[in-house]
Write a protein that holds these residues in place. Structure first.
Motif, short mmCIF file in Angstrom:
data_model
loop_
_atom_site.label_atom_id
_atom_site.label_comp_id
_atom_site.label_asym_id
_atom_site.label_seq_id
_atom_site.Cartn_x
_atom_site.Cartn_y
_atom_site.Cartn_z
N ASP A 1 0.83 -1.20 0.00
CA ASP A 1 0.00 0.00 0.00
C ASP A 1 0.87 1.26 0.00
O ASP A 1 2.03 1.21 0.42
CB ASP A 1 -0.86 -0.03 1.28
CG ASP A 1 -2.12 0.79 1.15
OD1 ASP A 1 -2.33 1.44 0.12
OD2 ASP A 1 -2.92 0.76 2.11
N ASP A 2 0.30 2.37 -0.45
CA ASP A 2 0.98 3.67 -0.40
C ASP A 2 2.37 3.61 -1.04
O ASP A 2 3.31 4.26 -0.57
CB ASP A 2 1.14 4.17 1.05
CG ASP A 2 -0.18 4.22 1.80
OD1 ASP A 2 -1.23 4.22 1.13
OD2 ASP A 2 -0.16 4.25 3.04
N GLU B 1 -4.52 4.52 -6.67
CA GLU B 1 -5.57 4.96 -5.74
C GLU B 1 -5.74 6.47 -5.78
O GLU B 1 -4.88 7.19 -6.27
CB GLU B 1 -5.35 4.45 -4.32
CG GLU B 1 -4.00 4.52 -3.75
CD GLU B 1 -3.96 4.03 -2.30
OE1 GLU B 1 -4.92 3.38 -1.85
OE2 GLU B 1 -2.98 4.33 -1.62
N ASP C 1 0.41 5.35 -4.54
CA ASP C 1 -0.18 6.25 -3.55
C ASP C 1 -0.90 7.41 -4.21
O ASP C 1 -0.50 7.93 -5.25
CB ASP C 1 0.90 6.79 -2.62
CG ASP C 1 0.28 7.50 -1.43
OD1 ASP C 1 -0.38 6.81 -0.62
OD2 ASP C 1 0.42 8.73 -1.33
#
Ligand code: C2E
Ligand code: CA
Ligand code: CA
Ligand code: CA
Length: 275
Positions: free
Chosen positions: A179-180, A236, A202
């Motif tokens: 993630d990120d 995202e 991210d």
């Protein structure tokens, strides 16, 4: 002695006192939250580049008795601090499993995936993999439909232990997403060692792709890198048609963001996206 004096003064600073009081109140409220059934999972759809919904990210919400709807940005750090994150994390994972079981039982006709956030503190627990295994057995959920989202903050841990745990989870059938991606301090040499299935670009990089040349190049580089490493990649924070066009044009196969939908309660997700 002078330094001590300053600290003493700081300690009695009314502003500090207030913040400390709020933090303690928050941490004590968190203890009641699970037993009080104050948590709810929301789902944000994840889409393929052809705009088909392929699944959702599970995002936690807290219905606080006095404060109303509280977002995780406000309480996850406190939950990590007190250790409440362990029980909360188990609860979230269990909810995801139960939902998949319900869906598999005929509530929806397509197989949608669920991505569950796992904080480093949770992942670090010695029995993390065992708890995941037990919950899969208890609920009968299909592990192939679950992704665990981890962040680069894991880089503080022993890489051998991290790799071993990730392999054990993949052995169970789960996928692992980072993630990120791009916001942490970890090196590519480190990341290369992790048995990942997916990178999530991210939202801070996606935000300005259509206006900032540096971000545009960076995002294209991440997409290319993911393809070369045989990793899936999800962008995202996609908020506009222009951002989506850019991503699709540069080969990004999956995305999520307000452009398509905010995170919504489960029933709303089912009604709108899983029919
Ligand atoms: P995250 O994992 O990076 O989740 C994405 C966050 O971006 C979510 O915020 C989501 O609502 C928000 N978001 C989605 N699309 C857009 C967009 O187009 N624009 C913008 N500006 N934001 C967008 P949320 O739900 O407030 O969650 C914040 C963070 O809290 C998450 O960041 C994650 O790190 C953490 N979190 C959420 N649920 C859980 C959980 O169950 N367990 C753990 N350990 N952490 C969680
Ligand atoms: Ca996430
Ligand atoms: Ca993220
Ligand atoms: Ca984040």
């Amino acid at each position: 002695a002078k330094a001590d004096g300053r600290n003493l003064f700081r300690f009695f600073d009314p502003q500090m006192q207030k913040l400390l009081g709020e933090r303690l109140a928050l941490e004590s409220d968190l203890k009641q939250a699970l037993a009080g059934r104050q948590f709810e999972i929301y789902l944000q759809p994840q889409l393929a580049s052809d705009r088909r919904v392929t699944g959702a990210e599970v995002l936690l919400r807290w219905h606080h008795p006095e404060r109303g709807l509280v977002y995780p940005g406000y309480f996850i750090t406190a939950a990590e601090h007190t250790g409440a994150i362990h029980d909360i994390g188990v609860w979230v994972f269990e909810q995801a499993c139960l939902l998949l079981t319900k869906w598999a039982g005929g509530a929806i006709t397509r197989a949608l995936t669920l991505a569950v956030n796992v904080s480093a503190r949770q992942f670090r627990q010695a029995d993390f993999v065992d708890r995941v295994r037990r919950l899969l057995q208890q609920t009968g959920a299909n592990p192939k439909l679950i992704k665990l989202e981890l962040t680069e903050s894991l880089a503080l841990d022993s890489v051998d232990e991290t790799v071993a745990k990730m392999l054990a989870l993949r052995e169970l059938g789960l996928a692992i997403a980072l993630d990120d991606f791009g916001t942490g301090q970890s090196s590519l040499a480190y990341l290369k060692r992790l048995p990942l299935n997916e990178l999530k670009i991210d939202q801070s990089f996606v935000r300005d792709i259509t206006t900032d040349q540096n971000d545009a190049v960076l995002v294209q580089t991440i997409i290319g890198m993911a393809q070369n490493l045989n990793l899936e990649v999800v962008a995202e924070g996609v908020e506009t048609e222009q951002q989506l066009d850019f991503l699709v044009k540069h080969g990004c196969p999956a995305y999520q963001g307000f452009f398509f939908s905010e995170p919504v309660p489960v029933t709303e997700f089912e009604r709108k996206f899983a029919a």
